[in-house]
Design an enzyme around this catalytic site. Sequence first.
Site, mmCIF file in Angstrom:
data_model
loop_
_atom_site.group_PDB
_atom_site.id
_atom_site.type_symbol
_atom_site.label_atom_id
_atom_site.label_comp_id
_atom_site.label_asym_id
_atom_site.label_seq_id
_atom_site.Cartn_x
_atom_site.Cartn_y
_atom_site.Cartn_z
ATOM 1 N N THR A 70 0.828 -1.207 0.000
ATOM 2 C CA THR A 70 0.000 0.000 0.000
ATOM 3 C C THR A 70 0.861 1.256 0.000
ATOM 4 O OG1 THR A 70 -1.725 -1.201 1.186
ATOM 5 C CG2 THR A 70 -1.903 1.181 1.168
ATOM 6 N N CYS A 71 1.938 1.240 0.746
ATOM 7 C CA CYS A 71 2.842 2.394 0.786
ATOM 8 C C CYS A 71 3.484 2.623 -0.585
ATOM 9 C CB CYS A 71 3.912 2.200 1.853
ATOM 10 S SG CYS A 71 3.258 1.967 3.521
ATOM 11 N N ALA A 72 3.941 1.553 -1.194
ATOM 12 C CA ALA A 72 4.553 1.645 -2.521
ATOM 13 C C ALA A 72 3.555 2.190 -3.535
ATOM 14 C CB ALA A 72 5.090 0.287 -2.948
ATOM 15 N N SER A 78 1.056 4.214 -2.950
ATOM 16 C CA SER A 78 0.846 5.653 -2.728
ATOM 17 C C SER A 78 1.987 6.472 -3.328
ATOM 18 C CB SER A 78 0.647 5.974 -1.248
ATOM 19 O OG SER A 78 1.845 5.896 -0.521
#
Length: 165
Positions: free
Chosen positions: A59-61, A63
Amino acid sequence: MTTVTLKGNAFETVGSLPAVGSAAPAFELVKTDLSVASLADYEGQKLVLNIFPSVDTPTCATSVRKFNESAAALKDVNVMCVSADLPFAAGRFCGAEGIDNVDMGSTFRSTFGADYGLSFTTGPLKGLLSRSVVIIDESGKVLYTEQVAETADEPNYDAALAALA
């Protein structure tokens, strides 16, 4: 203190996001080239802070990729992706992914998490940052904030981009 969840389990952060309309807390973050970026470096331009636990999670990647795409089309707007990841890991990710429209900032030498109220104080992510978006205007005032209630979810990109208009 704010409560967010990770896969439905509740965890606390050290505080709350700065209020819309307030002065954004000053910060210093370490970029991938080991230089230091501060809030003052972005004076006169809008700044999107895309804040997350670690670029090494899906999820961070995502974003980072989405804000990288959006940033290419935005005039006088900078995007700083902020995590506790070391600058070397962030640089490696950006190189492998072709990320070149955002800055990456590491909190490993700063009080950013406490100053923005985002450091987890409980749970498996203790010490990392809660997924959030903070938009700061040209004069350093907070225009928009979102602290994502479920850490595994993505931020509301449309609302963040609309706040820049």
